[in-house]
Motif scaffolding. Structure first.
Motif, PDB file in Angstrom:
ATOM      1  N   ALA A  56      32.589 -28.739 -21.795  1.00 37.30           N
ATOM      2  CA  ALA A  56      31.521 -29.223 -20.905  1.00 37.30           C
ATOM      3  C   ALA A  56      31.901 -30.567 -20.296  1.00 37.30           C
ATOM      4  O   ALA A  56      32.440 -31.435 -20.977  1.00 37.30           O
ATOM      5  CB  ALA A  56      30.230 -29.353 -21.696  1.00 37.30           C
ATOM      6  N   GLU A  96      30.229 -33.802 -18.890  1.00 37.75           N
ATOM      7  CA  GLU A  96      28.894 -34.392 -19.033  1.00 37.75           C
ATOM      8  C   GLU A  96      28.847 -35.749 -18.377  1.00 37.75           C
ATOM      9  O   GLU A  96      29.838 -36.466 -18.353  1.00 37.75           O
ATOM     10  CB  GLU A  96      28.577 -34.568 -20.520  1.00 37.75           C
ATOM     11  CG  GLU A  96      28.635 -33.255 -21.264  1.00 37.75           C
ATOM     12  CD  GLU A  96      27.955 -33.305 -22.600  1.00 37.75           C
ATOM     13  OE1 GLU A  96      28.015 -34.369 -23.250  1.00 37.75           O
ATOM     14  OE2 GLU A  96      27.363 -32.279 -22.984  1.00 37.75           O
ATOM     15  N   ARG A 103      20.928 -36.550 -18.880  1.00 34.06           N
ATOM     16  CA  ARG A 103      22.248 -36.000 -19.199  1.00 34.06           C
ATOM     17  C   ARG A 103      22.437 -34.645 -18.521  1.00 34.06           C
ATOM     18  O   ARG A 103      21.602 -33.760 -18.648  1.00 34.06           O
ATOM     19  CB  ARG A 103      22.386 -35.850 -20.710  1.00 34.06           C
ATOM     20  CG  ARG A 103      23.637 -35.074 -21.078  1.00 34.06           C
ATOM     21  CD  ARG A 103      24.275 -35.560 -22.329  1.00 34.06           C
ATOM     22  NE  ARG A 103      24.810 -36.903 -22.171  1.00 34.06           N
ATOM     23  CZ  ARG A 103      25.854 -37.361 -22.850  1.00 34.06           C
ATOM     24  NH1 ARG A 103      26.466 -36.600 -23.717  1.00 34.06           N
ATOM     25  NH2 ARG A 103      26.277 -38.591 -22.681  1.00 34.06           N
ATOM     26  N   SER A 110      25.170 -31.510 -18.037  1.00 30.32           N
ATOM     27  CA  SER A 110      26.320 -30.918 -18.699  1.00 30.32           C
ATOM     28  C   SER A 110      26.652 -29.605 -17.994  1.00 30.32           C
ATOM     29  O   SER A 110      25.756 -28.812 -17.716  1.00 30.32           O
ATOM     30  CB  SER A 110      25.934 -30.672 -20.167  1.00 30.32           C
ATOM     31  OG  SER A 110      26.960 -29.984 -20.811  1.00 30.32           O
ATOM     32  N   ARG A 147      29.736 -26.398 -17.673  1.00 29.40           N
ATOM     33  CA  ARG A 147      31.023 -25.788 -18.029  1.00 29.40           C
ATOM     34  C   ARG A 147      31.582 -25.214 -16.738  1.00 29.40           C
ATOM     35  O   ARG A 147      31.111 -24.189 -16.250  1.00 29.40           O
ATOM     36  CB  ARG A 147      30.823 -24.701 -19.083  1.00 29.40           C
ATOM     37  CG  ARG A 147      30.303 -25.261 -20.384  1.00 29.40           C
ATOM     38  CD  ARG A 147      30.259 -24.224 -21.487  1.00 29.40           C
ATOM     39  NE  ARG A 147      29.618 -24.800 -22.669  1.00 29.40           N
ATOM     40  CZ  ARG A 147      30.240 -25.577 -23.568  1.00 29.40           C
ATOM     41  NH1 ARG A 147      31.531 -25.840 -23.445  1.00 29.40           N
ATOM     42  NH2 ARG A 147      29.582 -26.080 -24.585  1.00 29.40           N
TER      43      ARG A 147
END
Ligand code: GLU
Length: 304
Positions: free
Chosen positions: A152, A154, A162, A164, A166
């Motif tokens: 990930a 981030e 936050r 995140s 992929r």
């Protein structure tokens, strides 16, 4: 490309980076104003950069028109403008750095082929990696893609918290140089933000999910990741982003004071009523002194 030179914490450099695909509309004025106020509130430098890279989408005269409108609103760039259309050699240099690391690969796939075989992600089709291990015999290179992976990426957005992502499974390997020979926004923006030593990026939340791609490129190119703040975007009654495509009306310089106060109000800054008799400069001064972006926390869009 050189690593970004060290800048002390106290230095704030922000920017507004419009694409001249049409005149300024209310949504882009909000992004310009938000980035300006955040920069000035931190005694920072604020720049305008013309993102006229996607020449087929640029409208003749729109860049000058945007600049004239920004002037009417008192939003002056602190340094001379750069135009992405004149920075091809810098993007070429970045591509060479990526090629030297084998971080990018040539791709022969057409839009149609990708659409037919891809899963659909949050930002369109997820490239299935067809050309990752080489172009099939008899096919020609069309574009250059950067290879992604799945740990990930981030970052902490000042307003959106936050984030995140992929990249490989949510976005896929993405284009950095297009089939028509033009460099892609994701690469150009990273190269130029670094070139201009931008420390704080304040822009619309429609670009929130582009940020991990930009961080991926920053890491590959050895560039520092700036601080990000994604502002809520202006949407119409149908929930669509105000844009040329949704026929958002152009902002004119007429009654700039009312429009500027409306933009401050959109940004939930609660300008006092007596600003209605003030000058543009006074409104900007008030906005700078009283800037409270935390009022926008967790909002991705507001209707106008
Ligand atoms: N040129 C982009 C746009 O007008 C903005 C790029 C950015 O702020 O990173 O949507």
């Amino acid at each position: 490309m050189k690593k970004r030179r060290f800048l002390p914490d106290a230095v704030y450099r922000g920017r507004f980076a419009p694409s001249p695909t049409g005149p300024l509309h209310f949504g882009s004025l909000v992004a310009a104003l938000g980035s300006y106020l955040d920069a000035k509130h931190h005694n920072g430098i604020w720049l305008v950069r013309m993102e006229d890279l996607d020449t087929p989408r640029c409208v003749p005269g729109a860049a000058d028109d945007i600049l004239r409108t920004l002037e009417v609103f008192g939003l002056h760039s602190d340094e001379p403008l750069i135009y992405q259309s004149r920075r091809t050699s810098a993007y070429e240099e970045a591509l060479h750095i990526l090629q030297a690391q084998s971080a990018v690969y040539p791709c022969c796939c057409t839009r149609r082929e990708i659409a037919d075989s891809a899963l659909h992600g949050i930002e369109g089709p997820i490239y299935p990696g067809t050309c990752r291990n080489g172009i099939p015999a008899g096919r020609e290179r069309r574009a250059w893609r950067v290879a992604t992976n799945n740990p990930a990426i981030e970052f902490d957005d000042i307003l959106q918290g936050r984030i995140s992502q992929r990249l490989e499974s949510e976005i896929g390997d993405f284009v950095v140089k297009r089939a028509d020979g033009l460099f892609a926004y994701q690469l150009a923006v990273v190269v130029d933000d670094a070139f201009q030593n931008i420390t704080h990026i304040v822009r619309g939340a429609d670009l929130l999910y582009s940020t991990p791609r930009q961080i991926h490129l920053q890491r590959l190119l050895g560039l520092t990741t700036p601080t990000y703040m994604h502002l809520p975007i202006a949407v119409n009654a149908q929930g669509e982003k105000l844009s040329k495509q949704t026929l958002a009306p152009a902002i004119t310089g007429d009654d700039a004071l009312t429009t500027l106060i409306a933009a401050l109000t959109f940004l939930r800054q609660q300008p006092p009523g007596d600003l209605r008799g003030a000058t543009i400069e006074q409104v900007l001064q008030w906005g700078t002194a009283n800037w409270q972006p935390e009022r926008l926390k967790n909002f991705r869009q507001f209707p106008v």
